[in-house]
Write an enzyme that holds these catalytic residues in place. Structure first.
Site, PDB file in Angstrom:
ATOM      1  N   LYS A 156       7.924  -0.554 -13.007  1.00  0.00           N
ATOM      2  CA  LYS A 156       8.953  -1.565 -12.724  1.00  0.00           C
ATOM      3  C   LYS A 156       8.442  -2.578 -11.704  1.00  0.00           C
ATOM      4  O   LYS A 156       8.614  -3.782 -11.882  1.00  0.00           O
ATOM      5  CB  LYS A 156      10.212  -0.883 -12.170  1.00  0.00           C
ATOM      6  CG  LYS A 156      11.233  -1.875 -11.640  1.00  0.00           C
ATOM      7  CD  LYS A 156      12.477  -1.190 -11.134  1.00  0.00           C
ATOM      8  CE  LYS A 156      12.407  -0.766  -9.693  1.00  0.00           C
ATOM      9  NZ  LYS A 156      12.724  -1.801  -8.699  1.00  0.00           N
ATOM     10  N   ASN A 157       7.801  -2.073 -10.639  1.00  0.00           N
ATOM     11  CA  ASN A 157       7.408  -2.966  -9.551  1.00  0.00           C
ATOM     12  C   ASN A 157       6.217  -3.861  -9.893  1.00  0.00           C
ATOM     13  O   ASN A 157       5.859  -4.742  -9.114  1.00  0.00           O
ATOM     14  CB  ASN A 157       7.120  -2.171  -8.275  1.00  0.00           C
ATOM     15  CG  ASN A 157       8.408  -1.709  -7.612  1.00  0.00           C
ATOM     16  OD1 ASN A 157       9.501  -2.071  -8.036  1.00  0.00           O
ATOM     17  ND2 ASN A 157       8.273  -0.903  -6.569  1.00  0.00           N
TER      18      ASN A 157
ATOM     19  N   CYS B 287      21.645  -5.578   1.709  1.00  0.00           N
ATOM     20  CA  CYS B 287      21.043  -4.600   0.809  1.00  0.00           C
ATOM     21  C   CYS B 287      21.342  -3.231   1.377  1.00  0.00           C
ATOM     22  O   CYS B 287      21.418  -3.052   2.591  1.00  0.00           O
ATOM     23  CB  CYS B 287      19.555  -4.811   0.713  1.00  0.00           C
ATOM     24  SG  CYS B 287      18.738  -3.564  -0.269  1.00  0.00           S
TER      25      CYS B 287
ATOM     26  N   ARG C 246      16.500  -6.350   4.832  1.00  0.00           N
ATOM     27  CA  ARG C 246      15.225  -6.633   4.174  1.00  0.00           C
ATOM     28  C   ARG C 246      15.046  -8.141   4.178  1.00  0.00           C
ATOM     29  O   ARG C 246      15.411  -8.832   3.243  1.00  0.00           O
ATOM     30  CB  ARG C 246      15.216  -6.076   2.753  1.00  0.00           C
ATOM     31  CG  ARG C 246      15.205  -4.561   2.730  1.00  0.00           C
ATOM     32  CD  ARG C 246      15.358  -4.019   1.339  1.00  0.00           C
ATOM     33  NE  ARG C 246      14.125  -4.030   0.578  1.00  0.00           N
ATOM     34  CZ  ARG C 246      14.013  -3.487  -0.636  1.00  0.00           C
ATOM     35  NH1 ARG C 246      15.054  -2.948  -1.208  1.00  0.00           N
ATOM     36  NH2 ARG C 246      12.871  -3.516  -1.286  1.00  0.00           N
TER      37      ARG C 246
ATOM     38  N   ASP D 102       8.965   4.911  -1.616  1.00  0.00           N
ATOM     39  CA  ASP D 102       9.764   5.099  -2.833  1.00  0.00           C
ATOM     40  C   ASP D 102       9.740   6.543  -3.347  1.00  0.00           C
ATOM     41  O   ASP D 102      10.421   6.854  -4.323  1.00  0.00           O
ATOM     42  CB  ASP D 102       9.275   4.157  -3.945  1.00  0.00           C
ATOM     43  CG  ASP D 102       9.662   2.708  -3.679  1.00  0.00           C
ATOM     44  OD1 ASP D 102      10.473   2.465  -2.760  1.00  0.00           O
ATOM     45  OD2 ASP D 102       9.142   1.821  -4.379  1.00  0.00           O
TER      46      ASP D 102
ATOM     47  N   ARG E  49      18.443   1.342 -13.266  1.00  0.00           N
ATOM     48  CA  ARG E  49      17.688   0.175 -12.784  1.00  0.00           C
ATOM     49  C   ARG E  49      16.197   0.472 -12.773  1.00  0.00           C
ATOM     50  O   ARG E  49      15.389  -0.430 -12.940  1.00  0.00           O
ATOM     51  CB  ARG E  49      18.128  -0.185 -11.359  1.00  0.00           C
ATOM     52  CG  ARG E  49      19.539  -0.683 -11.267  1.00  0.00           C
ATOM     53  CD  ARG E  49      19.817  -1.183  -9.877  1.00  0.00           C
ATOM     54  NE  ARG E  49      18.792  -2.166  -9.491  1.00  0.00           N
ATOM     55  CZ  ARG E  49      18.625  -2.632  -8.272  1.00  0.00           C
ATOM     56  NH1 ARG E  49      19.400  -2.211  -7.304  1.00  0.00           N
ATOM     57  NH2 ARG E  49      17.684  -3.497  -8.003  1.00  0.00           N
TER      58      ARG E  49
HETATM   59  C1  UD1 Z   1       8.550  -3.477  -2.588  1.00  0.00           C
HETATM   60  C2  UD1 Z   1       9.030  -2.616  -3.720  1.00  0.00           C
HETATM   61  C3  UD1 Z   1       9.861  -1.465  -3.185  1.00  0.00           C
HETATM   62  C4  UD1 Z   1       9.079  -0.689  -2.130  1.00  0.00           C
HETATM   63  C5  UD1 Z   1       8.519  -1.628  -1.070  1.00  0.00           C
HETATM   64  C6  UD1 Z   1       7.589  -0.931  -0.080  1.00  0.00           C
HETATM   65  C7  UD1 Z   1       9.214  -4.136  -5.602  1.00  0.00           C
HETATM   66  C8  UD1 Z   1      10.094  -4.843  -6.572  1.00  0.00           C
HETATM   67  N1  UD1 Z   1       9.833  -3.417  -4.628  1.00  0.00           N
HETATM   68  O1  UD1 Z   1       9.698  -4.005  -1.945  1.00  0.00           O
HETATM   69  O2  UD1 Z   1      10.213  -0.604  -4.286  1.00  0.00           O
HETATM   70  O3  UD1 Z   1       9.918   0.251  -1.516  1.00  0.00           O
HETATM   71  O4  UD1 Z   1       7.774  -2.693  -1.682  1.00  0.00           O
HETATM   72  O5  UD1 Z   1       6.546  -0.317  -0.756  1.00  0.00           O
HETATM   73  O6  UD1 Z   1       8.014  -4.199  -5.704  1.00  0.00           O
HETATM   74  N2  UD1 Z   1       9.655  -7.470   5.611  1.00  0.00           N
HETATM   75  C9  UD1 Z   1       9.904  -8.383   6.612  1.00  0.00           C
HETATM   76  N3  UD1 Z   1       9.933  -9.707   6.289  1.00  0.00           N
HETATM   77  C10 UD1 Z   1       9.715 -10.169   5.014  1.00  0.00           C
HETATM   78  C11 UD1 Z   1       9.442  -9.214   4.008  1.00  0.00           C
HETATM   79  C12 UD1 Z   1       9.417  -7.871   4.332  1.00  0.00           C
HETATM   80  O7  UD1 Z   1      10.114  -8.021   7.764  1.00  0.00           O
HETATM   81  O8  UD1 Z   1       9.753 -11.377   4.796  1.00  0.00           O
HETATM   82  C13 UD1 Z   1       9.654  -6.022   5.943  1.00  0.00           C
HETATM   83  C14 UD1 Z   1      10.706  -5.233   5.189  1.00  0.00           C
HETATM   84  O9  UD1 Z   1      11.957  -5.293   5.819  1.00  0.00           O
HETATM   85  C15 UD1 Z   1      10.124  -3.850   5.202  1.00  0.00           C
HETATM   86  C16 UD1 Z   1       8.600  -4.109   5.121  1.00  0.00           C
HETATM   87  O10 UD1 Z   1       8.419  -5.463   5.527  1.00  0.00           O
HETATM   88  O11 UD1 Z   1      10.393  -3.205   6.410  1.00  0.00           O
HETATM   89  C17 UD1 Z   1       8.005  -3.922   3.748  1.00  0.00           C
HETATM   90  O12 UD1 Z   1       8.712  -4.729   2.817  1.00  0.00           O
HETATM   91  P1  UD1 Z   1       8.020  -5.195   1.471  1.00  0.00           P
HETATM   92  O13 UD1 Z   1       6.687  -4.526   1.354  1.00  0.00           O
HETATM   93  O14 UD1 Z   1       8.031  -6.675   1.382  1.00  0.00           O
HETATM   94  O15 UD1 Z   1       8.987  -4.568   0.354  1.00  0.00           O
HETATM   95  P2  UD1 Z   1       9.524  -5.255  -0.968  1.00  0.00           P
HETATM   96  O16 UD1 Z   1       8.470  -6.132  -1.549  1.00  0.00           O
HETATM   97  O17 UD1 Z   1      10.881  -5.797  -0.730  1.00  0.00           O
END
Ligand code: UD1
Length: 429
Positions: free
Chosen positions: A22-23, A126, A131, A316, A408
């Site tokens: 999915k990711n 969320c 996030r 995850d 999902r």
């Molecule tokens: C993706 C995955 C999700 C997984 C996560 C971590 C998808 C669709 N989802 O989520 O299943 O759990 O990676 O492996 O691929 N952060 C910030 N600022 C930002 C962006 C992120 O502070 O602008 C923080 C987040 O709050 C979190 C950390 O960085 O604490 C990691 O987030 P991120 O790796 O971006 O996760 P996602 O891409 O949302």
């Protein structure tokens, strides 16, 4: 709303086909916005999130054609999507759609890179902590996009195109890295992304972008170099197997005992989790069909785990592992370092008899000899599947309510488990 009924206590034996990730699928579909040519994706999982993203892309003018069944194909094979963003007619991603799936915010990157403008709703609240998208915005700004916030929307503009830049992420972010990669592919000049996420799905998307004509080096490592190109073309790409689905079923087998072939799974995509599971008592070996996992007798050992970005133990899989440890011999400490609040499964697991004590970002799980079935409520994707794992080993019947979260991210979960002998059925509601 559908529910899932599980009667625990049966071992799992047989084989489970692992779907496309999915990711990886979601960013790959979004990458189709970068080109006017057709992107063909094979091994796409049948998931509610994929359907929703199809609708979101449709709103921008993207046509998605789902390939029909081919001779010799089984129902277990993923679908093939032909995605064409030949003409983008709308640069806005509205709140009603983005608020239902956070990853759809990522359309901001290809839209501003190709069209010079994008207007995308902030994702909003969320269930698993805050996030934010600040690092995605930072990456686009570094590439020369002008960013404004207007009525809950992030408006990005770059009338003269994006320019290559150095992007240093202060923390590892999957979403930030995807965004930077897509945008930099169409920027003028060279971009260096430092402290990049190394998740296999980043590598998969970069491989696809390279087939489309991008020049990306180093994806899968912490430093990625992108030489921007003027345009990208069509390509055909097969989605990487889902390592989270793989790890989830490996834990289900560790929980119930039995012997299951996880078809198409690859160990290198989840080595950290397999190492932990091996310590807990799971046997595994890789064959050319996939990953064979087994546990035959003997108690589960308790293991301490801390989540970390790839190649560490994935957040995850944290909820599923907690379900497993609830039946282990002894006490294990599980620390969540990626998302705050990703412990919603704790209270529901407790309803099945698990003994878990939460303090800050660490859960202490005291293994119990038996779990007992109960009605439980799925609160998010990973939490709900952890309840299924616990229920497979619980005495009596468990009813998992609100299973739309499961749909999902897990393709036909109940069919896959039932085929291996689990007493599990969906009750339409
Ligand atoms: C993706 C995955 C999700 C997984 C996560 C971590 C998808 C669709 N989802 O989520 O299943 O759990 O990676 O492996 O691929 N952060 C910030 N600022 C930002 C962006 C992120 O502070 O602008 C923080 C987040 O709050 C979190 C950390 O960085 O604490 C990691 O987030 P991120 O790796 O971006 O996760 P996602 O891409 O949302």
């Amino acid at each position: 709303m559908d529910r899932i009924r599980i009667s625990g206590g049966r071992r799992l034996n047989g084989s489970i086909p692992i779907s496309g990730a999915k990711n990886a699928t979601l960013p790959l579909m979004i990458a189709s916005l970068l080109t006017e040519d057709t992107l063909v994706l094979d091994n796409v999982p049948r998931l509610a999130d994929v359907n929703l993203l199809q609708r979101i892309l449709g709103n921008h003018g993207v046509d998605v054609m789902v390939g029909g069944k081919r001779l010799g194909e089984t129902a277990y094979e993923g679908q093939t999507l032909h995605i064409s963003a030949a003409r983008i007619v709308d640069l806005t991603a509205p709140y009603e759609l983005v608020s239902r799936m956070r990853a759809s915010f990522w359309v901001i990157a290809p839209l501003v890179a190709r069209m010079g403008e994008a207007r995308v709703s902030m994702p909003g609240g969320c269930a698993i902590g805050t996030r934010p998208v600040d690092l995605l915005i930072m990456a686009l700004q570094r590439l020369g996009a002008k960013i404004e916030i207007d009525g809950g929307y992030v408006v990005a503009s770059a009338r003269d195109g994006l320019k290559g830049a150095e992007i240093d992420f202060p923390k590892v972010t999957v979403s930030g890295t995807h965004t930077a990669l897509m945008a930099a592919s169409l920027a003028r000049g060279t971009t260096v992304i430092r402290n990049a996420a190394r998740e296999p799905e980043i590598k998969d998307v970069a491989d696809c972008l390279n087939k489309m004509g991008a020049r990306i080096n180093g994806a899968g490592t912490a430093e990625i170099v992108v030489e921007g190109v003027a345009r990208l073309g069509g390509a055909r790409h097969r989605v990487v197997p889902d390592r989270i689905e793989t790890g989830t079923y490996a834990m289900a087998v560790a929980m119930t005992g039995g012997d299951v072939m996880l078809e198409n799974a690859r160990a290198e995509l989840l080595q950290a989790a397999l190492d932990v599971l091996a310590k807990a008592g799971l046997e595994y070996n890789e064959t050319n069909r996939g990953l064979r996992v087994a546990r035959n007798g003997g108690p589960l050992a308790s293991v301490d785990v801390s989540t970390a970005p790839f190649p560490g133990f994935p957040t995850d899989l944290q909820a599923q592992f907690m379900a497993l440890m609830s039946r282990a011999d002894g006490t294990s400490r599980i620390t969540e370092t990626i998302f705050e609040n990703r412990f919603m499964h704790v209270q529901e697991l407790a309803r099945l008899g698990a003994r878990i004590h939460l303090e800050g970002e660490t859960a202490t799980v005291e293994g119990v000899e038996r779990l007992k079935g109960a009605p439980v409520m799925a609160t998010d994707l990973r939490a709900s599947v952890s309840l299924v794992i616990a229920a497979l080993a619980a005495e009596g019947e468990t009813m998992v309510n609100r299973v739309y979260h499961l749909d999902r991210g897990f393709e036909r979960l109940e069919d896959k488990l039932a085929a291996c002998g689990a007493a599990i059925e969906r009750i339409a509601g």
